[in-house]
Structures are given as structure tokens and as C-alpha cells.
Design an enzyme around this catalytic site. Structure first.
Site, mmCIF file in Angstrom:
data_model
loop_
_atom_site.group_PDB
_atom_site.id
_atom_site.type_symbol
_atom_site.label_atom_id
_atom_site.label_comp_id
_atom_site.label_asym_id
_atom_site.label_seq_id
_atom_site.Cartn_x
_atom_site.Cartn_y
_atom_site.Cartn_z
ATOM 1 N N HIS A 1 -4.429 0.688 7.680
ATOM 2 C CA HIS A 1 -3.498 0.899 6.527
ATOM 3 C C HIS A 1 -2.234 0.735 6.756
ATOM 4 O O HIS A 1 -1.776 1.032 8.022
ATOM 5 C CB HIS A 1 -3.783 2.179 5.608
ATOM 6 C CG HIS A 1 -3.553 3.333 6.192
ATOM 7 N ND1 HIS A 1 -2.105 3.948 6.026
ATOM 8 C CD2 HIS A 1 -4.187 3.878 7.291
ATOM 9 C CE1 HIS A 1 -2.266 5.028 6.733
ATOM 10 N NE2 HIS A 1 -3.227 4.963 7.488
ATOM 11 N N ASP B 1 0.020 7.630 12.475
ATOM 12 C CA ASP B 1 -0.811 7.414 11.409
ATOM 13 C C ASP B 1 -0.076 6.539 10.328
ATOM 14 O O ASP B 1 0.784 6.849 9.672
ATOM 15 C CB ASP B 1 -1.093 8.889 10.747
ATOM 16 C CG ASP B 1 -1.804 8.794 9.345
ATOM 17 O OD1 ASP B 1 -2.537 7.720 9.072
ATOM 18 O OD2 ASP B 1 -1.866 9.520 8.935
ATOM 19 N N GLU C 1 -3.295 3.614 1.086
ATOM 20 C CA GLU C 1 -4.211 4.554 1.789
ATOM 21 C C GLU C 1 -4.142 6.040 1.646
ATOM 22 O O GLU C 1 -4.786 6.881 1.413
ATOM 23 C CB GLU C 1 -4.463 4.262 3.346
ATOM 24 C CG GLU C 1 -5.693 4.817 3.990
ATOM 25 C CD GLU C 1 -5.632 6.084 4.558
ATOM 26 O OE1 GLU C 1 -6.385 6.666 5.015
ATOM 27 O OE2 GLU C 1 -4.501 6.672 4.640
ATOM 28 N N GLU C 2 -2.868 6.420 1.668
ATOM 29 C CA GLU C 2 -2.302 7.751 1.840
ATOM 30 C C GLU C 2 -2.477 8.539 0.428
ATOM 31 O O GLU C 2 -1.966 9.655 0.460
ATOM 32 C CB GLU C 2 -0.850 8.052 2.295
ATOM 33 C CG GLU C 2 -0.860 7.649 3.951
ATOM 34 C CD GLU C 2 -1.634 8.608 5.029
ATOM 35 O OE1 GLU C 2 -2.008 9.385 4.453
ATOM 36 O OE2 GLU C 2 -1.320 8.105 6.098
ATOM 37 N N ASP D 1 -7.524 3.300 12.014
ATOM 38 C CA ASP D 1 -6.661 4.180 11.496
ATOM 39 C C ASP D 1 -5.633 4.689 12.536
ATOM 40 O O ASP D 1 -4.657 3.900 12.804
ATOM 41 C CB ASP D 1 -7.322 5.429 10.922
ATOM 42 C CG ASP D 1 -6.482 6.000 9.697
ATOM 43 O OD1 ASP D 1 -5.294 6.084 9.811
ATOM 44 O OD2 ASP D 1 -6.975 6.666 9.029
ATOM 45 N N HIS E 1 1.300 13.653 9.908
ATOM 46 C CA HIS E 1 1.864 13.654 8.621
ATOM 47 C C HIS E 1 3.309 14.225 8.640
ATOM 48 O O HIS E 1 3.988 14.958 7.590
ATOM 49 C CB HIS E 1 1.024 14.139 7.429
ATOM 50 C CG HIS E 1 -0.084 13.183 7.170
ATOM 51 N ND1 HIS E 1 -0.980 13.414 6.170
ATOM 52 C CD2 HIS E 1 -0.476 12.133 7.462
ATOM 53 C CE1 HIS E 1 -1.720 12.658 6.013
ATOM 54 N NE2 HIS E 1 -1.443 11.645 6.584
HETATM 55 C C1 LIG Z 1 -3.546 4.336 9.519
HETATM 56 O O1 LIG Z 1 -4.707 3.686 9.111
HETATM 57 C C2 LIG Z 1 -5.677 4.391 8.604
HETATM 58 C C3 LIG Z 1 -7.011 3.728 8.319
HETATM 59 O O2 LIG Z 1 -6.753 2.878 7.626
HETATM 60 C C4 LIG Z 1 -5.175 5.460 7.565
HETATM 61 O O3 LIG Z 1 -6.063 6.528 7.477
HETATM 62 C C5 LIG Z 1 -3.731 6.027 8.050
HETATM 63 O O4 LIG Z 1 -3.271 6.893 6.992
HETATM 64 C C6 LIG Z 1 -2.911 5.117 8.377
HETATM 65 N N1 LIG Z 1 -1.302 5.690 8.779
HETATM 66 C C7 LIG Z 1 -0.282 5.333 8.483
HETATM 67 C C8 LIG Z 1 0.946 5.892 8.944
HETATM 68 O O5 LIG Z 1 -0.111 4.480 7.784
#
Ligand SMILES: *C1O[C@H](CO)[C@@H](O)[C@H](O)[C@H]1NC(C)=O
Ligand SMILES: *[C@@H]1O[C@H](CO)[C@@H](O)[C@H](O)[C@H]1NC(C)=O
Ligand SMILES: *[C@@H]1O[C@H](CO)[C@@H](O)[C@H](O)[C@H]1NC(C)=O
Ligand SMILES: *[C@@H]1O[C@H](CO)[C@@H](O)[C@H](O)[C@H]1NC(C)=O
Ligand SMILES: *[C@@H]1O[C@H](CO)[C@@H](O)[C@H](O)[C@H]1NC(C)=O
Ligand SMILES: *[C@@H]1O[C@H](CO)[C@@H](O)[C@H](O)[C@H]1NC(C)=O
Ligand SMILES: *[C@@H]1O[C@H](CO)[C@@H](O)[C@H](O)[C@H]1NC(C)=O
Ligand SMILES: *[C@@H]1O[C@H](CO)[C@@H](O)[C@H](O)[C@H]1NC(C)=O
Length: 601
Positions: free
Chosen positions: A329, A341, A380-381, A421, A530
Site C-alpha cells: 500500500h 508501514d 489501505e489505512e 505490507d 503508526h
Molecule cells: C504498507 O502496506 C501494507 C500492506 O498493504 C499496509 O497494511 C500498510 O499499512 C502500509 N503502510 C504504509 C505506511 O503505507
């Protein structure tokens, strides 16, 4: 990533350990209504048409040593390994170069890459421009709308106990913090407090609220046992005027305000309180003669159509009707730059994409019979919206090569979804989604045997490398969920989020990695989960490189199978499962609900 991916690790809240993080209000968004308008614009992006972002990017490039500014980084590292494997083409430096760019983007955009911010758009531009400049992949963007709330001012929270007004301080390490999805509020007169007995996880708790009924009251609930979203959903069911979830003081990191998401069903203000404030309010509310009440002011602007983009880039070789989809994501949470993340997943995906594209263009590297499509999902978040959107479109697509049709496997174009992820957690595990834990109520039988095979394939790689490995829950709470539920075999890796490394786990990792290398027992896998400190310093390059090599190995292994479809969908095993499972799925997969179920307790 918003999930606790391991079984029985529901009792940590990494976010609550935050000490530093004050957020620039200009950039605090919180997302509320998730009705996504399924109007879509799909834009094929010819490399030539990319004048726009290239300019910005060259500016970004000048700032650092990323592989993008010196294409030689990619070129040499690939060239030297041309004849060997995708796995050998991967180095941590390549990923870290991209992460440095994502970090710069976040720094230049108020510290976040969340949807609706400039940081998110710049992330998409960066990915698109990089692929267009440094690969021959065909890049496509698709857009969809998400509704969000933008916090405009610091929320105010006042209590009235025995007629005395107290004004509390907002902040992740102060008295209270707003929960994501909290609705705006402006109570002109104080509203009475009531206490939800026990943990507020059952109807019986909510119907026994004291001293007042939950309806029309602000409900005080302690964290624990069930998820924050479950508590909020019960508050909604019992018509509470608001919810205050307070920390329980059971561990050093459980005193600061609960930082959590209320999920999209909140229709009222929702705040997380510190243990101390929660205790004060509970004590006062117990005694009706104190007349305990509170006022809450949350000023937020509804932003009805935040445009969010997915990017997918596919190889120009290989059979489109047999496509391998690799996803990660692209967005972060509002609270931080999101470098582990999921910057870590995004950067890994970029390196895999660029390196594979290079290899496929060299004469000594055999072309895969299958198309490989790399995707960066947006939003995604806030409930896996980008991947869910893409999977929905694919389910009704008539375009050859873009179809998901699990019932008639011969028409299924997306054969497998591999999800990356968080891959570089500081107190990492080498986590592999455990295909055997796929939810049998929402996962079609034909997706299960292949998913189990993939878990074993990753596992065997770690075993062969004499590395430790850990199976993690395959809950549907990340971007692979919508694909799996649509009958597409899925798997992936996860280096650990807000759950805790156990002593057994540490000892096991110590044994294989060397004494002292196993990480820290009783500490969470990603202490910056986070938060603002999810920055470059929050990456373990050793673990990160191994994870991406494992990903490369699996991609190459699948790419070279003579009959991928049969490997992923073995008919005898599927038949056997179908006999054991009810012939209709018991439950419809709901990406938003699944995602928020994963939120820690
Ligand atoms: C990174 O990718 C994972 C899986 O798609 C997702 O759960 C996660 O929140 C993403 N983190 C960020 C900072 O985008
Ligand atoms: C998003 O919403 C706006 C305003 O309603 C609309 O004009 C636009 O077409 C939508 N875009 C997409 C991609 O759905
Ligand atoms: C991000 O890009 C979208 C789509 O092009 C645009 O509508 C939006 O205004 C941009 N947002 C920001 C904050 O730049
Ligand atoms: C409470 O404190 C906030 C922040 O300091 C301030 O903006 C607000 O006016 C105060 N409210 C009252 C009623 O004192
Ligand atoms: C209840 O509150 C009143 C007013 O503050 C106080 O006088 C009384 O002692 C309290 N009763 C108990 C049982 O704490
Ligand atoms: C209780 O508090 C409310 C709000 O502060 C106030 O309107 C009401 O008069 C108070 N009642 C008593 C008995 O103090
Ligand atoms: C592990 O090593 C064995 C023996 O060399 C080999 O046959 C197998 O393919 C390897 N598996 C993986 C996943 O690397
Ligand atoms: C919101 O409420 C609906 C109806 O009760 C429920 O089906 C859905 O799962 C809830 N969403 C979340 C995220 O909990």
C-alpha cells in the site's frame, strides 16, 4: 497496516506509548465515511506523457543518493547478477534509497503521506515517474473517491465535577486524543457521564450502564478484551451521545491516551483518554451528587470526495490471462510518515518491479510465461479501500487479463496476490501469512490449498537460509483480503506491527541469528507503529533485505513454474476441501469491517 497479525496479541497499543508526537494540525486528517464512489478514471500513462511529475522528481532526486537519481545503482546491481536470479539482484540499499525519498516527501508534506494530503499525491507521482523512467513496465493509474473528515482545530475537552470546570490537554502523550473517525461535536451544555461496567464488549454491559442509561450519555469505557470498534459499535447501538475509551494502566505503555480508530460507524464524538483522566472521571461519575458531566468540541470539515489513486504496472511479456499480482500500500496513517508501514512494502515492490523488468530484458534471463503486475494500493489505512476497489472492478471486468472469476477458473486472470505490507520492523519477525488460518467463512475453497502451498514456499526459503520464521495470522486484514475473498490465492510477508515479541520468540531468533541478535522480548515489533517516529531510523535493514529476497525468490519460483495455475489451484485438494466446507460462504467479506476488527484492543 493497522492490524495485529498474530493470534493472541491483542493487548498492546503501540500508539499509546508515544511520547514525542505532536501533529501539525494542518495535516491531521481523519477519515470518516467510507462510501467510495465507484466512478473511475483509468489512465494509461505512456512514459512520454509524464512531463508533469518528472520535474518534481528531479528535484526530489537531487536531494539524495537514491537509485532514482543515479540509474546506475539499479543498473549495476542488476547487471552484475544478470545470469543468476531476481533474489540476488536485491540489496537493502535499493529499498533504502526509495525510502529516503518517501521520507523526504513526508517531511515536505507536514510529516505524513496519508490520503488527501500532498504527501500521498507525491508518493504516487514518485512511483509512477520512477517506473516510467527506469522500467519498461506498462504503468496505469486508477482513481476512486473516498470521503474524509479533516480536523481543523485542536479538540477541546472539559469536565464539570461538583460544578468545577477543568480544561484538559489534547495530545498523544497528554490527557486525551481524538479517535480516528470521531464525528465533530460542539456541546453547548455539559452532557452527563455514565460508566459502562466490565469491558463494554457485551450487550449486558451496555444495558447495565451506571448511574445513567447509555442513551443520551457520554459513555466511559475501559480498553480491553474486544476491539475499540466493537465498543464504538455498541455505543452506537445503545444511542450514546459519545464515547470515552480510557487506558487501563496495566503496563508502562498503558497510561497515555488510548490512540485508536472508532471505525466508520461512529456517529458521535469518540475520544481516547489517559489512564489518569479515565480514573478521575470514573470516580466522579460513580457518585451522582458530583453531577459529573463533560463538554467536547471537535471542529472538523467534511471532505466529501478525496481522490485516491491506485497504481499498477505490469510486465510487457507473459500471458495476461495468467497474471501474478504483487501488492503493497502506498498511503500512511495521518500520524506519521509511514516508512516501515508501508513505505517498506511500497519500496520493496518498486525494487522488485524495476529489477524484474531489467532482468526480463536481458537475454540470459528466461522470460516468465506469466504476466506480473505490481500494484500500489491507496487508502489501505482506512479500510483496504484501494485493493477492494480494484478487486471489485476486476470481478465485473470484461477486459481480458483484468478479470477475477473464481467460479470458472478457466476465466480467472488474476492467479495469485502476494502482499507486502510492513517488512522492516525494528524488533522484527520473519513473518509469513499462514494459509491454514484463512477464514473458512469468507474464503472460497479454491483459494485455500494454493495459499497454504505459498506459506510453505516462503517458509522453506527461510529454512534453507538458516533463518528463523514465524507464521502470522492470515486474517484478511490487509490488502490481500479482497482478492482472497474473491477466490484468488494469496500470501505474503509481515515483519510485525503492534504486537509483542515473546521471550520464546526472542530465544528462537537468538538461536538462529546469533546470541543478542534475536531482538527484544516483551517489546513490540514496531515501537513506532503508526507514529511520527516511523521514519528511516525505524527500519532494520538486515531483516528488510532478507524479507525482500524471500519475496523475490517466491516471485521467480512462481514465474518459472511450467503450470502455475495447476500449482496454485490443485483440483484434488480443492475438491476435498469443498466436501468439508459448506458449499456457500457463510459470510460476505467486508474489507472495512475486517480491517477495523484488526485494530488492537
Ligand atoms: C504498507 O502496506 C501494507 C500492506 O498493504 C499496509 O497494511 C500498510 O499499512 C502500509 N503502510 C504504509 C505506511 O503505507
Ligand atoms: C469524485 O467526486 C467528484 C465530485 O463529486 C466527481 O466530480 C469526480 O468525478 C469523482 N471522481 C472519481 C474518480 O470518482
Ligand atoms: C491530489 O491529487 C488529486 C487527483 O489529481 C487532486 O484532486 C487533489 O487535489 C490532490 N490533493 C492534494 C492535496 O494535492
Ligand atoms: C480550553 O483550552 C483550550 C486550549 O488551551 C482553549 O482553546 C479553550 O478556549 C479552553 N476552553 C475553555 C472553556 O476554557
Ligand atoms: C459524593 O460526592 C459528594 C460531593 O462531592 C461528596 O460530598 C460525597 O462524600 C461523595 N460520596 C462518596 C460516597 O464518595
Ligand atoms: C448538573 O450539571 C449540569 C451541567 O453542568 C447543570 O446544568 C445542572 O444544574 C447541575 N445540577 C446540579 C444538581 O448541580
Ligand atoms: C532448499 O534447498 C533444497 C536443497 O538444496 C532445494 O531443493 C529447495 O528447492 C530449496 N528450497 C527453497 C525454498 O529455497
Ligand atoms: C458498521 O455497522 C454495520 C451494521 O451494524 C456492520 O455490519 C458493520 O460491520 C459495521 N462496520 C464496522 C467497521 O464495524
Amino acid at each position: 497496516m493497522l492490524t495485529t497479525n498474530k493470534t493472541s496479541h491483542y493487548d498492546t497499543n503501540a500508539a499509546a506509548t508515544s511520547t514525542a508526537a505532536y501533529i501539525s494540525l494542518k495535516t491531521v486528517y481523519f477519515v470518516l465515511s467510507l462510501i467510495v464512489l465507484f466512478t473511475i478514471t483509468t489512465i494509461g500513462l505512456a512514459a512520454a506523457a509524464l512531463a508533469v511529475g518528472i520535474k518534481n522528481m528531479s528535484k526530489i532526486n537531487d536531494l539524495g543518493p537514491s537509485s532514482i537519481s543515479s540509474s546506475t545503482t539499479v543498473a549495476t546491481s542488476v547487471a552484475s547478477t544478470v545470469a543468476t536470479s531476481l533474489q540476488n539482484s536485491i540489496t537493502a540499499e535499493q529499498m533504502l534509497g526509495h525510502l529516503a525519498q518517501l521520507q523526504r516527501i513526508a517531511d515536505s508534506s507536514g510529516g505524513t503521506r496519508a490520503i488527501g494530503t500532498a504527501g500521498f499525491n507525491l508518493t504516487l507521482n514518485y512511483i509512477t515517474d520512477y517506473l516510467s523512467q527506469f522500467s519498461n513496465l506498462e504503468v496505469k493509474q486508477e482513481f476512486f473517491n473516498v470521503s474524509t473528515w479533516r480536523l481543523l482545530r485542536v479538540p477541546v475537552f472539559l469536565s464539570y465535577i461538583n460544578g468545577v470546570e477543568v480544561n484538559y490537554t489534547w495530545g498523544p502523550a497528554q490527557d486525551f486524543y481524538h479517535m480516528t473517525y470521531s464525528r465533530p461535536a460542539d456541546f453547548s451544555t455539559p452532557v452527563r457521564l455514565t460508566i459502562i461496567p466490565r469491558l463494554g464488549c457485551d450487550d449486558s454491559d451496555w444495558s447495565a450502564a451506571l448511574p445513567y442509561a447509555a442513551a443520551g450519555s457520554i459513555a466511559l469505557v475501559i480498553r480491553g478484551e474486544c476491539t475499540f470498534v466493537e465498543k464504538v459499535n455498541l455505543a452506537a447501538k445503545y444511542n450514546a451521545a459519545g464515547i470515552l475509551i480510557y487506558n487501563d494502566g496495566t503496563a508502562p505503555d498503558r497510561f497515555t491516551p488510548v490512540i485508536a480508530t472508532a471505525g466508520p460507524n461512529a456517529t458521535f464524538p469518540a475520544l481516547g483518554l489517559s489512564y489518569q483522566l479515565g480514573t478521575i472521571l470514573v470516580q466522579a461519575a460513580q457518585n451522582t451528587s458530583t453531577n459529573a458531566s463533560v463538554r467536547i468540541t471537535i471542529v472538523a470539515q467534511y471532505v466529501p470526495n478525496t481522490v485516491v489513486g491506485n497504481i499498477c504496472a505490469h510486465t510487457v511479456t507473459g500471458d495476461a490471462t495468467q497474471t501474478i499480482v504483487i501488492g503493497s500500500h502506498s498511503d500512511s496513517v495521518p500520524e506519521g510518515p509511514g516508512i516501515n508501514d508501508n513505505g517498506s512494502g511500497s519500496a520493496a515492490n518498486l525494487v522488485l518491479a524495476a529489477n524484474l523488468a531489467r532482468l526480463l530484458q536481458t537475454s540470459t534471463y528466461p522470460v516468465y510465461p506469466y504476466r506480473v503486475k505490481f500494484c500500489w494500493w491507496g487508502a489501505e489505512e482506512v479500510g483496504l479501500l484501494g485493493s477492494a476497489y480494484h478487486a471489485d472492478v476486476a470481478k465485473s471486468s470484461t477486459v481480458l487479463g483484468e478479470r477475477i472469476e473464481a467460479v470458472r477458473l478457466e476465466r480467472q486472470n488474476y492467479l495469485v496476490n502476494l502482499n507486502y505490507d510492513m517488512l522492516g520492523s525494528p524488533n522484527y519477525i520473519f513473518g509469513i501469512y499462514d494459509g491454514t488460518t484463512a477464514n473458512r467463512n469468507t474464503t472460497p475453497a479454491n483459494a485455500i490449498p494454493g495459499s497454504i502451498r505459498l506459506s510453505e514456499l516462503y517458509r522453506d526459503w527461510f529454512i534453507n537460509q538458516s533463518l528463523p520464521w514465524t507464521y502470522t495470522e492470515f486474517s484478511g486484514r490487509s490488502d490481500y483480503g479482497p482478492f482472497l475473498a474473491a477466490g484468488v490465492v494469496a500470501s505474503g510477508l509481515f515483519s510485525g506491527g503492534d504486537d509483542t515479541k515473546t521471550k520464546e520468540e526472542r530465544d528462537y531468533y537468538d538461536r538462529l541469528l546469533g546470541q543478542g541478535q534475536g531482538g527484544i522480548a516483551s517489546a513490540i515489533h514496531d515501537p513506532c507503529y503508526h507514529q511520527t517516529c516511523d521514519s528511516m531510523a525505524n527500519i532494520n535493514p538486515f531483516a528488510y533485505e532478507k524479507m525482500v529476497k524471500a519475496a523475490a525468490y517466491v516471485l521467480e519460483y512462481l514465474g518459472r513454474l511450467p503450470d502455475l495455475k495447476t500449482w496454485l489451484y490443485p483440483a484434488p485438494q480443492i475438491k476435498e476441501l469443498e466436501k468439508a466446507l459448506p458449499n456457500k460462504l457463510l459470510q460476505k467479506y467486508d474489507s472495512v469491517a475486517e480491517f477495523y476488527k484488526g485494530t488492537n484492543f
